[in-house]
Write a protein that holds these residues in place. Structure first.
Motif, PDB file in Angstrom:
ATOM      1  N   THR A   1      -5.428   2.668  -2.532  1.00  0.00           N
ATOM      2  CA  THR A   1      -4.658   2.517  -1.868  1.00  0.00           C
ATOM      3  C   THR A   1      -4.782   3.136  -0.098  1.00  0.00           C
ATOM      4  O   THR A   1      -5.495   3.798   0.282  1.00  0.00           O
ATOM      5  CB  THR A   1      -3.961   3.609  -1.843  1.00  0.00           C
ATOM      6  N   PHE A   2      -4.707   1.904   0.600  1.00  0.00           N
ATOM      7  CA  PHE A   2      -5.005   1.705   2.138  1.00  0.00           C
ATOM      8  C   PHE A   2      -3.005   2.024   2.638  1.00  0.00           C
ATOM      9  O   PHE A   2      -2.131   1.872   1.905  1.00  0.00           O
ATOM     10  CB  PHE A   2      -5.567   0.440   2.512  1.00  0.00           C
ATOM     11  N   GLU A   3      -3.321   1.835   4.075  1.00  0.00           N
ATOM     12  CA  GLU A   3      -1.803   2.029   4.766  1.00  0.00           C
ATOM     13  C   GLU A   3      -0.861   0.899   3.914  1.00  0.00           C
ATOM     14  O   GLU A   3       0.219   1.134   3.156  1.00  0.00           O
ATOM     15  CB  GLU A   3      -1.670   1.927   5.923  1.00  0.00           C
ATOM     16  N   HIS A   4      -1.017  -0.357   4.043  1.00  0.00           N
ATOM     17  CA  HIS A   4      -0.245  -1.553   3.604  1.00  0.00           C
ATOM     18  C   HIS A   4      -1.389  -2.210   3.030  1.00  0.00           C
ATOM     19  O   HIS A   4      -1.088  -3.726   2.594  1.00  0.00           O
ATOM     20  CB  HIS A   4       0.053  -2.568   4.341  1.00  0.00           C
ATOM     21  N   LEU A   5      -2.359  -1.656   2.971  1.00  0.00           N
ATOM     22  CA  LEU A   5      -3.102  -2.953   1.729  1.00  0.00           C
ATOM     23  C   LEU A   5      -3.152  -1.849   0.106  1.00  0.00           C
ATOM     24  O   LEU A   5      -3.169  -0.815   0.100  1.00  0.00           O
ATOM     25  CB  LEU A   5      -4.629  -3.166   1.692  1.00  0.00           C
TER      26      LEU A   5
ATOM     27  N   GLU B   1       4.505   1.521   1.654  1.00  0.00           N
ATOM     28  CA  GLU B   1       5.421   0.481   0.646  1.00  0.00           C
ATOM     29  C   GLU B   1       5.424   1.620  -0.450  1.00  0.00           C
ATOM     30  O   GLU B   1       5.775   0.607  -1.605  1.00  0.00           O
ATOM     31  CB  GLU B   1       5.008  -0.797   0.267  1.00  0.00           C
ATOM     32  N   GLY B   2       4.931   2.671  -1.195  1.00  0.00           N
ATOM     33  CA  GLY B   2       5.030   3.298  -2.363  1.00  0.00           C
ATOM     34  C   GLY B   2       3.929   3.336  -3.304  1.00  0.00           C
ATOM     35  O   GLY B   2       4.053   3.797  -4.402  1.00  0.00           O
ATOM     36  N   VAL B   3       3.378   2.506  -3.220  1.00  0.00           N
ATOM     37  CA  VAL B   3       2.158   1.990  -3.762  1.00  0.00           C
ATOM     38  C   VAL B   3       0.798   3.295  -4.425  1.00  0.00           C
ATOM     39  O   VAL B   3       0.457   3.735  -3.555  1.00  0.00           O
ATOM     40  CB  VAL B   3       1.649   0.237  -4.106  1.00  0.00           C
ATOM     41  N   GLU B   4       1.098   4.048  -5.346  1.00  0.00           N
ATOM     42  CA  GLU B   4       0.063   5.473  -5.828  1.00  0.00           C
ATOM     43  C   GLU B   4      -1.180   4.450  -6.551  1.00  0.00           C
ATOM     44  O   GLU B   4      -1.107   3.116  -7.551  1.00  0.00           O
ATOM     45  CB  GLU B   4       0.497   6.070  -6.305  1.00  0.00           C
ATOM     46  N   ASN B   5      -2.038   5.202  -6.299  1.00  0.00           N
ATOM     47  CA  ASN B   5      -3.204   5.505  -7.445  1.00  0.00           C
ATOM     48  C   ASN B   5      -2.848   5.183  -9.183  1.00  0.00           C
ATOM     49  O   ASN B   5      -2.360   6.431  -9.196  1.00  0.00           O
ATOM     50  CB  ASN B   5      -4.618   5.817  -7.347  1.00  0.00           C
ATOM     51  N   GLY B   6      -3.371   4.291  -9.777  1.00  0.00           N
ATOM     52  CA  GLY B   6      -3.052   4.539 -11.046  1.00  0.00           C
ATOM     53  C   GLY B   6      -1.266   3.388 -11.553  1.00  0.00           C
ATOM     54  O   GLY B   6      -0.915   3.193 -12.340  1.00  0.00           O
ATOM     55  N   HIS B   7      -1.031   3.351 -10.143  1.00  0.00           N
ATOM     56  CA  HIS B   7       0.181   2.472 -10.632  1.00  0.00           C
ATOM     57  C   HIS B   7       0.067   1.014 -11.411  1.00  0.00           C
ATOM     58  O   HIS B   7      -0.955   0.114 -11.294  1.00  0.00           O
ATOM     59  CB  HIS B   7       1.054   2.119  -9.655  1.00  0.00           C
ATOM     60  N   VAL B   8       0.603   0.796 -11.885  1.00  0.00           N
ATOM     61  CA  VAL B   8       0.127   0.196 -13.405  1.00  0.00           C
ATOM     62  C   VAL B   8       1.408  -1.639 -12.446  1.00  0.00           C
ATOM     63  O   VAL B   8       2.792  -1.537 -13.457  1.00  0.00           O
ATOM     64  CB  VAL B   8       0.686   0.122 -14.542  1.00  0.00           C
ATOM     65  N   MET B   9       1.267  -2.798 -12.691  1.00  0.00           N
ATOM     66  CA  MET B   9       2.208  -3.784 -11.802  1.00  0.00           C
ATOM     67  C   MET B   9       1.887  -4.930 -12.852  1.00  0.00           C
ATOM     68  O   MET B   9       0.412  -5.188 -13.468  1.00  0.00           O
ATOM     69  CB  MET B   9       1.687  -4.216 -10.903  1.00  0.00           C
ATOM     70  N   ALA B  10       2.997  -5.714 -12.968  1.00  0.00           N
ATOM     71  CA  ALA B  10       2.720  -7.838 -13.974  1.00  0.00           C
ATOM     72  C   ALA B  10       2.325  -8.103 -13.022  1.00  0.00           C
ATOM     73  O   ALA B  10       2.685  -8.067 -11.260  1.00  0.00           O
ATOM     74  CB  ALA B  10       3.860  -7.498 -14.804  1.00  0.00           C
TER      75      ALA B  10
ATOM     76  N   GLY C   1       0.625  -1.371   0.044  1.00  0.00           N
ATOM     77  CA  GLY C   1       0.235  -0.150   0.006  1.00  0.00           C
ATOM     78  C   GLY C   1       0.960   1.673   0.055  1.00  0.00           C
ATOM     79  O   GLY C   1       2.452   1.871  -0.431  1.00  0.00           O
ATOM     80  N   ALA C   2       0.682   2.377   0.564  1.00  0.00           N
ATOM     81  CA  ALA C   2       1.257   3.806   0.795  1.00  0.00           C
ATOM     82  C   ALA C   2       2.369   3.533   2.059  1.00  0.00           C
ATOM     83  O   ALA C   2       2.805   3.992   1.138  1.00  0.00           O
ATOM     84  CB  ALA C   2      -0.254   4.590   0.737  1.00  0.00           C
TER      85      ALA C   2
END
Length: 409
Positions: A383-387, A339-348, A336-337
């Motif tokens: 995104t949430f804190e860790h999810l 760990e640097g994850v943001e709305n719009g992030h594309v992942m494989a 989640g946030a």
């Protein structure tokens, strides 16, 4: 004033009308004015100066394309580039004309230009076929202005995510579930409760269900069976996901009132709160719980690769009895946030390679593991804190809970 000036003036007034509604931004306009990060702008400026190498274009990228109703930024990105998440480069190919990349309209024609091994994309035909406004007109406060609908194409089909935003219940704090009010009764001893019915609710002892602001309507989501979500590596509980049953509106707050017992004694007694069920996806019953309706967030989702390395897992899929995950399904990630994850992030999405014994050399028999292979793409939209919740955009192989997610290549 000439006819062309009057036309430009009219367009400027209409454009301003979309912004000056009750002294603020109309929700549809706010949805499209998503902030552009410095990194995205920097990438776009670099591409605008140099162009995109022809090798980065999609093999069948069209020379011209007319934007149609129902198109999305993701689809057009994939039409021209091998990796659709490289949105800043698509924007940068036409930085001079598309200053706001979220405002690409049906009816515009995109032209692909190739020169000296590089490609650029330019747009023509603004909405309505009229030239852009060239003058600014001050609108008198005495003039009544109505907002115009925003017709710019979205990043993703809104019908895919919008219903989910109204339903999903994800909680990271177990205390919130423990304190959540519960349905204690329905009129006429009814067992099942549905839309249009009234029900009675109690908060946990010491935390009654009360109105925080009597001037506004308090809304709640009704849920059942909050299931713990565990990190596949540490087995630690990182959150709870509950089954959405419906929505409710608070009618009367919980209170304590003197009540006369059958023997004539007056005793202070709990009077449960009253709710009306405004939407029912499933029938509800005594014991089901409520959480406050989260505030509605208007935003558009800009597909892009994470700037930092991400290595996580799919830990849940939204829906009942789902074993295999398909396109346009929603999944939960254990990143989640924080760990640097943001709305719009594309992942494989990566399918784990098999572990086996190398039998090609009879005398060695080494234990080996095949490389992980990409089986799809997903995009984070909450995104949430860790999810985080993500939408599966593409699948090329079987996708299951437990599969890895990482930066796209």
């Amino acid at each position: 004033m000439s006819s062309s000036q009057r036309l430009a003036t009219r367009r400027t007034v209409l454009a301003g009308a979309a912004l000056i509604v009750g002294g603020g931004l109309a929700p549809t306009v706010l949805a499209q004015n998503f902030p552009i990060t410095p990194a995205q702008r920097s990438t776009a400026e670099q591409v605008a100066a140099a162009g995109v190498p022809l090798t980065d274009l999609a093999p069948d990228a069209p020379e011209t394309y007319v934007v149609k109703p129902g198109d999305t930024l993701w689809a057009i990105s994939g039409l021209y580039l091998r990796q659709p998440w490289r949105w800043p480069e698509l924007w940068g190919m036409n930085l001079d004309q598309i200053r706001n990349p979220h405002l690409i309209y049906p009816g515009q024609t995109l032209y692909l230009e190739k020169l000296n091994g590089l490609a650029r994309l330019r747009a023509g035909q603004p909405p309505g076929g009229m030239p852009p406004p060239t003058e600014t007109v001050r609108v008198s406060p005495r003039v009544r202005i109505n907002g115009l609908p925003d017709t710019a194409i979205p990043t993703l089909p809104p019908q895919v995510i919008e219903p989910f935003l109204n339903e999903a219940i994800l909680v990271e704090d177990a205390n919130l579930l423990d304190l959540a009010p519960r349905i204690v009764a329905a009129p006429d001893d009814r067992v099942l409760i549905t839309e249009g019915d009234r029900a009675y609710v109690r908060g946990r002892t010491g935390t009654p269900l009360v109105e925080t602001d009597p001037r506004r309507t308090e809304l709640f989501r009704v849920f059942r069976n909050a299931v713990p979500l565990r990190d596949p590596l540490t087995s630690q509980v990182v959150g709870y996901e509950a089954a959405y049953l419906g929505s409710a509106e608070l009618v009367r707050a919980e209170s304590v009132q003197p009540v006369r017992t059958p023997r004539g004694k007056v005793v202070d007694t709990i009077i449960p709160a009253t709710i009306d069920i405004t939407r029912a996806k499933e029938e509800m019953r005594v014991g089901d719980r409520l959480l406050p309706e989260p505030p509605r967030v208007f935003s558009t989702y800009v597909p892009r690769a994470p700037t930092l390395p991400v290595d996580g897992n799919i830990i849940s899929v939204y829906g009942d009895a789902v074993a295999l995950i398909g396109q346009n399904q929603v999944v939960v990630l254990n990143r989640g946030a924080a760990e640097g994850v943001e709305n719009g992030h594309v992942m494989a999405i990566l399918k784990a390679g098999r572990q086996l014994q190398d039998r090609s050399e009879p005398r060695e028999r080494a234990e080996i593991k095949l490389p992980d292979e990409r089986s799809g793409l997903l995009m984070v939209f909450r995104t949430f804190e860790h999810l985080a919740y993500a939408l599966v955009l593409e699948i090329t192989d079987t996708v299951m809970v437990g599969d890895r997610v990482a930066n796209p290549i």
